[in-house]
Design a protein around this motif. Structure first.
Motif: not given
Length: 536
Positions: A47-56, A468-472
């Motif tokens: 189902t198409v829904k609304r939400g927040n997306l974070i590209e990393t 070090a694990n890095v998430t940008i």
């Protein structure tokens, strides 16, 4: 049994066997295998829904020094000697490694002698011309000054065209990091001064004060009991009373500090410190951007104009010298002076070329630091731009990450990042991007061309090179339409989804997508919230 009876018995058995073999056996018909009933499609429906997306962008980086240099030769050659080894400390200007140069040192010595001989020849030619007319001497001096001015203008133009060096970029990045740290400290100091003390702090200070008062009362009582003794002043009770009194004074001071409002002059002072630190950071950021961008068109135009002016001045000075010599009847002497000047220029260019070759054959430490990597043995054939030595100044550290070319295009200065290290298990450190590769620095090793740097202040000791694990976080979209990645179909450059309408029938709709994470895709155009999308 007689022979005849035996033969008859054998014939009878044979006849019975033949009769049995010729008899047809009755076979049962096989039971047919039932065909399976086709199963109905069980593809998931989203189902198409609304939400927040974070590209990393994620990767495995390493702890590195803020001031780090990867040293390499700009030309291929054979390694003559590697002077350093891992963990060795070096000083600025130390030779780290050098290539075989054959007879280059001898050629430089000869070139220096040739320049000295040419200078002597020019001096003799000028003295011959000046002996006849003093005006020639002053005109010759103006030519020398104009030549020096042209050389200086030419060097300035070459520097502008070459752009900032890697060392310039590193220095600008270090200045930004230092300015940011100074601003953070100034803000923390301001908050400590102007922020009201918490009830817990006041209660703790009050409890400490009450405890100190009780201790003084007890110490005073103990001392009063022996106060009449001759040695009372040097007794343990007297010393205990002195210590308890000092503790009470300290507790009273802490309590006063916890309950007192900040003074206006103190608040103004820390606010000025914050504004000054913020202005310094903005200045350093602007300087960093300027270094990264290289020379402005106006800078290049000014340098080119300066060279033209210097060349015009030189031509005018030479013309003036010619006129002075002709007026004095020294055309032959002028010819000799010009030849001598050209010989000096030729000798100087030859020496400069050889010295540049020698400089390119040596790796020189750009600062004082520690060798963290050293590769190569004497006699090895080396490729141009292959890293030979890596050195670092471990007094200040950061985290460095090599990313792919595709991911590099998504990353910008100031983007938030999260770091986690095995050395500090269970902790995540908030960071940000403070350094990007400088494309204007010319050819360089691939690792440097895709290297991103992050600020990092460890809570304890950590080794250089620690992983070090890095998430940008490269992009964030709030309140957007989202579908799982499995719901977006692609064919021949087309992007579309298959939806189920109210009547239960399927149909395809072209869509325009935004950012894509590991699990979900942003839909910018084509569907509405609540649409049911069939998975691939």
């Amino acid at each position: 049994m007689t022979r005849t009876a035996a033969v008859r018995a054998a014939l009878a058995v044979g006849a019975l066997f033949i009769a049995t073999g010729c008899t047809r056996l009755v076979e049962e018909e096989p039971t047919p295998t039932p065909l399976p009933t086709p199963a109905e499609s069980t593809k998931p429906i989203f189902t198409v829904k609304r939400g927040n997306l974070i590209e990393t962008v994620r990767g495995l980086g390493r702890v590195a020094a803020s001031e780090e240099a990867t040293m390499y030769f700009k030309q291929a050659g054979r390694l003559k000697r590697l002077y350093v080894e891992i963990t060795q400390r070096v000083k600025k200007g130390d030779i780290l490694a050098e290539l075989e140069t054959g007879s280059l040192a001898t050629q430089i010595a000869q070139a220096k002698i040739n320049l000295e001989v040419a200078d002597l020849g020019l001096k003799r030619a000028l003295e011959k011309a000046n002996a006849t007319d003093p005006s020639v001497k002053s005109a010759s001096a103006r030519v020398s000054q104009a030549e020096a001015g042209r050389a200086q203008a030419s060097a300035a133009l070459q520097k502008v065209r070459a752009g900032a060096t890697t060392a310039d970029v590193y220095a600008a990045e270090a200045a930004v990091a230092a300015a940011q740290a100074a601003l953070d400290k100034a803000i923390a100091d301001r908050n400590r001064v102007i922020a009201p003390k918490s009830a817990d702090d006041v209660a703790a200070a009050r409890a400490t004060l009450d405890k100190a008062r009780a201790a003084v009362a007890k110490a005073q009582s103990d001392y009063d009991r022996i106060a009449q003794r001759p040695d009372a002043a040097s007794s343990a009770q007297a010393l205990a009373l002195q210590q308890a009194t000092a503790d009470l004074q300290a507790a009273q001071a802490r309590y006063n500090l916890a309950t007192a409002a900040p003074r206006a002059e103190d608040a103004a002072a820390v606010e000025r410190s914050v504004e000054s630190a913020r202005a310094t950071l903005q200045s350093m950021l602007a300087r960093h951007e300027q270094v990264k961008a290289g020379a402005l068109p106006a800078d290049l135009a000014n340098a080119e104009a300066g060279l033209k002016v210097a060349e015009a001045n030189l031509e005018a000075a030479r013309a003036d010298l010619d006129s002075k010599i002709i007026a004095a009847g020294l055309s032959t002497a002028n010819f000799d002076v010009q030849i001598a000047q050209k010989q000096v220029e030729l000798a100087r260019v030859s020496l400069k070329t050889l010295e540049e070759q020698l400089a390119d054959s040596q790796l020189i430490a750009p600062f004082e630091g520690l060798i963290t990597s050293a590769n190569g043995r004497e006699g090895d054939a080396l490729q141009a731009y292959a890293p030979i030595v890596v050195m670092a100044n471990p007094s200040s550290i950061l985290v460095s990450l090599e990313v792919s070319t595709q991911d590099l295009g998504k990353i910008a200065l100031g983007q938030a990042a999260a770091l986690s290290l095995d050395a500090f298990k269970g902790q995540t450190f908030q960071s940000k991007v403070i350094g990007l590769p400088n494309a204007a620095s010319g050819p360089q090793p691939t690792s440097l061309a895709r290297q991103v740097k992050f600020e990092f202040t460890p809570p304890g000791p950590v080794d250089l090179g620690a992983l070090a694990n890095v998430t940008i976080t490269t992009q964030r979209r709030d309140d957007v339409l989202i579908v799982p990645n499995a719901g977006v179909r692609r064919f021949a450059g087309r992007k579309y989804v298959q939806i189920i309408g109210d009547n239960g029938r399927k149909r395809e709709i072209d869509v325009e997508t935004g950012i894509v994470t590991d699990q979900e895709t942003e839909i910018i155009k084509g569907v509405r919230e609540g649409y049911r999308v069939v998975s691939q």
